[in-house]
Design a protein around this motif. Sequence first.
Motif, short mmCIF file in Angstrom:
data_model
loop_
_atom_site.label_atom_id
_atom_site.label_comp_id
_atom_site.label_asym_id
_atom_site.label_seq_id
_atom_site.Cartn_x
_atom_site.Cartn_y
_atom_site.Cartn_z
N THR A 91 0.83 -1.21 0.00
CA THR A 91 0.00 0.00 0.00
C THR A 91 0.86 1.25 0.00
OG1 THR A 91 -1.74 -1.19 1.17
CG2 THR A 91 -1.82 1.22 1.24
N LEU A 92 1.88 1.29 0.86
CA LEU A 92 2.77 2.45 0.90
C LEU A 92 3.51 2.64 -0.42
CD1 LEU A 92 4.27 2.23 4.50
CD2 LEU A 92 2.61 3.87 3.63
N ALA A 93 4.05 1.55 -0.96
CA ALA A 93 4.76 1.65 -2.24
C ALA A 93 3.82 2.10 -3.35
CB ALA A 93 5.40 0.31 -2.59
N GLY A 94 2.61 1.58 -3.36
CA GLY A 94 1.64 1.98 -4.37
C GLY A 94 1.26 3.44 -4.27
N LEU A 95 1.05 3.92 -3.04
CA LEU A 95 0.70 5.33 -2.86
C LEU A 95 1.83 6.26 -3.29
CD1 LEU A 95 -1.26 5.26 0.53
CD2 LEU A 95 -2.17 5.72 -1.76
N LEU A 111 3.89 10.15 -7.11
CA LEU A 111 5.00 10.62 -7.94
C LEU A 111 4.67 10.53 -9.43
CD1 LEU A 111 8.14 9.18 -6.13
CD2 LEU A 111 7.49 11.56 -6.36
N GLY A 112 4.10 9.43 -9.84
CA GLY A 112 3.74 9.28 -11.25
C GLY A 112 2.71 10.28 -11.69
N GLY A 113 1.71 10.52 -10.85
CA GLY A 113 0.69 11.51 -11.19
C GLY A 113 1.25 12.91 -11.27
N ALA A 114 2.14 13.25 -10.34
CA ALA A 114 2.73 14.59 -10.36
C ALA A 114 3.64 14.79 -11.57
CB ALA A 114 3.50 14.83 -9.08
N GLY A 135 4.37 16.85 -17.03
CA GLY A 135 4.64 16.53 -18.43
C GLY A 135 3.53 16.99 -19.37
N LEU A 136 2.29 16.98 -18.88
CA LEU A 136 1.17 17.44 -19.70
C LEU A 136 0.92 18.93 -19.57
CD1 LEU A 136 -1.32 14.49 -19.07
CD2 LEU A 136 0.07 14.90 -21.10
N ASN A 137 1.82 19.61 -18.86
CA ASN A 137 1.76 21.07 -18.66
C ASN A 137 0.50 21.49 -17.92
OD1 ASN A 137 3.05 23.48 -18.75
ND2 ASN A 137 2.38 24.01 -20.82
N LEU A 138 0.06 20.64 -16.98
CA LEU A 138 -1.06 20.99 -16.12
C LEU A 138 -0.53 21.76 -14.92
CD1 LEU A 138 -2.93 17.57 -16.19
CD2 LEU A 138 -3.43 19.60 -17.55
#
Length: 192
Positions: free
Chosen positions: A11-15, A20-23, A28-31
């Motif tokens: 759970t911790l690794a997934g979160l 990090l991936g979402g940020a 990367g998508l310039n949001l």
Amino acid sequence: MLKTVNRVLLTLAGLVLLCLGGAVLAAGLNLSVPSWWPWSGPHDVLLSTARRTKWRGDSWWWPVVIAALAVIVLLALWWLLAQLRRARLSEVLVDSRDGDGARLRGRAVENVLAAEAESLPGVDRAAVRLTGRRTSPSARIGMALSAHSEPVSTLSGLTTGALAHARESAGLAELPAEVRLRAVKHRARRVS
């Protein structure tokens, strides 16, 4: 306990990976990303050249990197081996009808079951492992049968003998067992 540790670590690794991936994807998508976030646009790099080469010349850098990676690899191997190992039951709880109960060592029950299984005609070797809960154990039995044995009578003798004795002596309502039979390898006899 192992299941709880697995769930917490996963759970911790997934979160962490999800955040990090979402940020990084948002940058990367310039949001819009928070002002403190180190990557703000699609042309930013994760590690600049200056950051990548900052400690390369220091004498402590490579030993620390190698030691940290070695610790991570050893922890990952330990975790993998812990997943592959089946939990062995350390004790069996016996109802002594006085309210407290008694405890039998799991290894003692395994040894007695194995010895009684080996005493059956045609059984060369037997190995027993108890799994499950201490109030409702189950047995995994592996038996090596000699060439002259009869598997049906051996299995019947195991069920009515060793397993029945273990179930009765521990005061269990049932003792489910998985039995694996295999033949002992032997050389062919020469006829002259």
